[in-house]
Design an enzyme around this catalytic site. Structure first.
Site, short mmCIF file in Angstrom:
data_model
loop_
_atom_site.label_atom_id
_atom_site.label_comp_id
_atom_site.label_asym_id
_atom_site.label_seq_id
_atom_site.Cartn_x
_atom_site.Cartn_y
_atom_site.Cartn_z
N SER A 78 67.25 39.55 -53.88
CA SER A 78 67.08 38.23 -54.73
C SER A 78 66.46 37.16 -54.06
CB SER A 78 68.15 37.98 -55.79
OG SER A 78 69.33 38.15 -55.13
N HIS A 119 61.68 42.82 -57.23
CA HIS A 119 62.92 42.25 -57.59
C HIS A 119 62.81 42.25 -59.28
CE1 HIS A 119 65.25 38.37 -58.37
NE2 HIS A 119 66.01 39.31 -58.20
N GLU A 128 59.45 40.87 -60.27
CA GLU A 128 58.50 40.27 -58.98
C GLU A 128 58.18 41.03 -57.96
OE1 GLU A 128 60.76 35.83 -59.06
OE2 GLU A 128 61.60 37.45 -58.06
N ASN A 154 64.54 32.78 -58.52
CA ASN A 154 65.75 32.41 -57.99
C ASN A 154 65.67 31.08 -57.33
OD1 ASN A 154 68.13 33.98 -58.36
ND2 ASN A 154 66.80 35.75 -57.64
#
Length: 286
Positions: A120, A141, A153, A191
């Protein structure tokens, strides 16, 4: 051009994230092997996945639970078939441990196998340094719970094959995920943005105060339109996981103040109050 086929998938790490990813791939009718170095964790993960399917079947939302149970298996790493199409790593957020794992995976799996990290926060190119198949190494991700959250992602590292990234994007899109191409930078898209979603509320509350935490959560849900407030979401994800990601993003951006972890996060981790999984976080859970 021949489309990418993902039939055999190996997931490394049977924690909350890894087991969720394994369940989702199985629901796409892939043959899935879930791997962990803890037999107890593997058994728990498989039981939880089966229970989830049984509940969906009881509600009439799943008609092929028996078929799915035959498609997923749990293995120790040296028992895994070497001809997987895709391997997804979902272990602890520790760069050196991940690099060491990928070095072993690179030597173990057949040349056609694509290796991906569910990290992440860590840049993909730093992990790719540990493998020879750099063109077949990238980031994927997922978000918790992986069976429900549609976003994934797709992160292209410096040497990742452009075609493989595009093929995986198309494959996820065909499976009703919402893939997004991401630049290989700390925290990627979500993130990096999310640090402020957690960080500002933590600075507003400053010290442990459940009334204030509930108020912040309520405002962001009722006024901001979020389905969960930041404190509820940290409890769901795991405060330890959230704190680890915050620290790694902060360090990757040269300790820029807006990404800084908060003392309350560290306090909760030190007290082993991780959220739902420990029955106590910002809130209490029975």
């Amino acid at each position: 051009m021949k489309s990418l086929n993902i039939n055999k998938v190996v997931i490394i790490g049977a924690g909350t994230m890894g087991s969720g990813i394994a369940q989702w791939f199985t629901q796409q009718l892939c043959s899935v092997e879930l791997v962990d170095n803890s037999e107890a964790q593997l058994q728990k993960a498989l039981k939880d996945i089966h229970t989830s399917w049984d509940k969906l079947a009881e509600k009439g939302k799943l008609s092929n639970a028996a078929e799915l149970k035959k498609l997923i298996s749990i293995k120790m790493i040296d028992q895994v078939a070497k001809d997987a199409d895709l391997v997804v790593e979902a272990i602890i957020e520790n760069l050196e441990i991940k690099r060491e794992l990928f070095k072993k995976l690179d030597a173990y799996f057949e040349p056609h196998t694509i290796l991906a990290s569910n990290t992440s926060s860590f840049p993909i190119h730093l992990m790719a340094e540990a493998v020879k198949r750099k063109d077949k190494f990238l980031g994927l991700h997922f978000f918790n719970p992986a069976t429900i959250m549609k976003l994934v992602e797709v992160i292209k590292g410096k040497d990742s094959s452009e075609q493989i990234c595009r093929d995986l994007y198309a494959w996820f899109d065909s499976k009703d995920k919402k893939p997004a191409f991401c630049k290989d930078s700390p925290g990627f898209i979500v993130n990096r943005v999310a640090r402020n979603f957690y960080g500002e509320p933590l600075r507003i509350v400053d010290t442990e105060n459940e009334a204030k935490e509930k108020e912040v959560d309520a405002i962001l849900k009722e006024v901001g339109g979020f389905k969960m407030g930041p404190f509820e979401l940290m409890d769901l994800i795991g405060i330890d996981v959230n704190y680890s990601v915050t620290c790694s993003v902060w360090e990757a951006y040269n300790k820029e103040p807006r990404f800084a972890p908060h003392k309350l996060q560290k306090q909760m981790v030190d007290e082993k109050r991780f959220g739902r999984k420990s029955k106590r976080g910002f809130y209490k859970y029975d």
